[in-house]
Design an enzyme around this catalytic site. Structure first.
Site, PDB file in Angstrom:
ATOM      1  N   ASP A 183       0.868  -1.176   0.000  1.00  0.00           N
ATOM      2  CA  ASP A 183       0.000   0.000   0.000  1.00  0.00           C
ATOM      3  C   ASP A 183       0.899   1.218   0.000  1.00  0.00           C
ATOM      4  O   ASP A 183       1.738   1.396   0.880  1.00  0.00           O
ATOM      5  CB  ASP A 183      -0.906  -0.010   1.239  1.00  0.00           C
ATOM      6  N   GLU A 267      -1.693  -1.284  -6.047  1.00  0.00           N
ATOM      7  CA  GLU A 267      -2.836  -0.655  -6.684  1.00  0.00           C
ATOM      8  C   GLU A 267      -2.352   0.093  -7.919  1.00  0.00           C
ATOM      9  O   GLU A 267      -1.274   0.674  -7.913  1.00  0.00           O
ATOM     10  CB  GLU A 267      -3.500   0.336  -5.731  1.00  0.00           C
ATOM     11  N   ASP A 363      -2.959   1.163   6.982  1.00  0.00           N
ATOM     12  CA  ASP A 363      -2.180   0.826   5.783  1.00  0.00           C
ATOM     13  C   ASP A 363      -1.901  -0.674   5.703  1.00  0.00           C
ATOM     14  O   ASP A 363      -1.895  -1.262   4.625  1.00  0.00           O
ATOM     15  CB  ASP A 363      -0.834   1.579   5.775  1.00  0.00           C
TER      16      ASP A 363
END
Ligand SMILES: [Zn+2]
Length: 401
Positions: A183, A267, A363
């Site tokens: 992340d 991501e 996170d």
């Protein structure tokens, strides 16, 4: 797969070598600009296209006309014609029109042949034999791997560098079987699902005050005066320093991660779009521009996009894989019971599930969700949407209930 890698070092040139390097870079620039102007003119007037072969023939004529064009290695000048040819091919396939080169901007030249490494002078000083330049020394900070294809000599902030472009790099034998999700954040650069957290290094932010001060000084000086030039040089040097710090950080982190894991899931943050969006368009000006551009600066400052690219090719070298998932609910979903809610986020740092009560660093929870999404996607074979040849973009499977 052919693995190509370049190894860059600072050169330790003698005065004569330095002047020959400047002269060669200057001659290459001259050939580029003259050939580009000619190509442009002929195309506009007669719709004729000059090939690389034509340009090399012209180069021989130019050499007869101008004595100084004969001192640099002729292969470097021919490489310029090759590059120009490629630049036009790129243009015809939709990229920008080739630009004229300016003095002192990206001074460089390439040597495709006649490069031989010779005996090292000491542990830290390497030596290489180059056409016309002779034996050249460089600060050897690491070993050169593979077979040298060509070398590029370039100048940056008064220093000359040599870059060995190699292929056939020996591949590491041991491939780790570890999988992680990452992340990305502002304060913590990368929170890994194995609980490792890599803090942010923000070289621009650190040097912003100094940069602003120098820019203020510059604005008060008379343009093109010697003091103006001195300050301008200081600014350039600082920019260079910031870029070096950032590159160093991104390379170290990406190498370490690619060495230790065979699958990394992140991501797919469209960082370029995020950075662009704050200003908005003419028709649709952005809101809260200042705060957003602050966030954007820190995104760019951290070089997430570069980081993603580094990770991708470094994993490729090692037969590993980078999987990008669509960012959706990764920070709002509980990794234990998969309940999704905005209320799960107590604040920036803490995640507390309103359904099962699971409490964790926000996170970390997100990074574990990211890894799970990557796994789910691979297991289901919901592959698709290849964004670039290098990376795979996978659709995130709907949350399991
Ligand atoms: Zn829960």
């Amino acid at each position: 797969m052919i693995i190509k890698k370049s190894f860059k070092y600072r050169l330790r040139l003698t005065r004569e070598q330095e002047s020959l390097c400047s002269q060669t870079a200057g001659s290459c620039r001259y050939v580029w600009n003259r050939a580009l102007a000619l190509k442009k003119e002929l195309w506009e007037k007669k719709k004729e296209n000059l090939s690389c072969f034509d340009l090399n023939n012209l180069l021989a004529e130019w050499k007869e006309e101008l004595d100084w064009l004969s001192s640099p290695p002729s292969q470097s000048l021919q490489q310029v014609n090759k590059d120009l040819d490629q630049a036009f091919k790129n243009f015809f396939s939709g990229r920008g029109y080739p630009k004229f080169k300016k003095k002192g901007v990206n001074d460089s030249f390439r040597l495709p042949q006649g490069v031989t490494l010779t005996k090292q002078l000491s542990k830290k000083v390497g030596q290489v034999n180059l056409p016309k330049l002779g034996i050249v020394r460089f600060t050897k900070t690491r070993e050169i791997e593979g077979r040298i294809r060509h070398v590029t000599i370039s100048k940056s902030c008064k220093n000359w560098f040599i870059s060995f472009n190699c292929e056939d790099i020996p591949q590491p034998k041991e491939i780790p079987q570890s999988h992680i999700g990452i992340d990305r954040g502002i304060k913590i650069f990368a929170q890994c699902s194995n609980r490792e957290a890599i803090p942010t290094v923000s070289p621009l932010k650190k040097n912003l005050k100094r940069l602003a001060r120098l820019q203020r000084q510059l604005s008060k000086k008379k343009k093109f005066s010697s003091n103006w030039r001195k300050t301008k040089q200081k600014i350039q040097k600082l920019h260079n320093h910031i870029a070096n710090l950032r590159n160093d950080f991104l390379h170290k982190v990406s190498t370490q991660l690619a060495k230790s894991h065979s699958l990394i899931v992140m991501e797919d943050l469209k960082t370029k779009d995020m950075a662009k969006s704050a200003k908005g368009t003419k028709e649709k000006p952005g809101t809260n521009v200042k705060a957003k551009s602050g966030l954007n600066r820190s995104i760019l400052d951290q070089g997430w996009y570069t980081f993603q690219n580094h990770l991708s090719y470094k994993l490729n070298w090692r037969d590993g894989r980078l999987v990008l998932i669509l960012p959706k609910n990764t920070s709002l979903e509980c990794r234990i019971c998969h309940h999704i809610s905005k209320e799960n986020r107590i604040n920036q740092e803490v995640f507390q599930c309103q359904n099962c009560g699971h409490t964790e660093n926000a996170d970390l929870n997100a990074s574990i969700n990211i890894l799970a999404a990557g796994h789910a996607v691979i297991a289901c074979g919901v592959e698709a949407l290849a964004s670039t040849a290098k990376q795979e973009l996978l659709i995130r499977k709907p949350a399991m209930v």
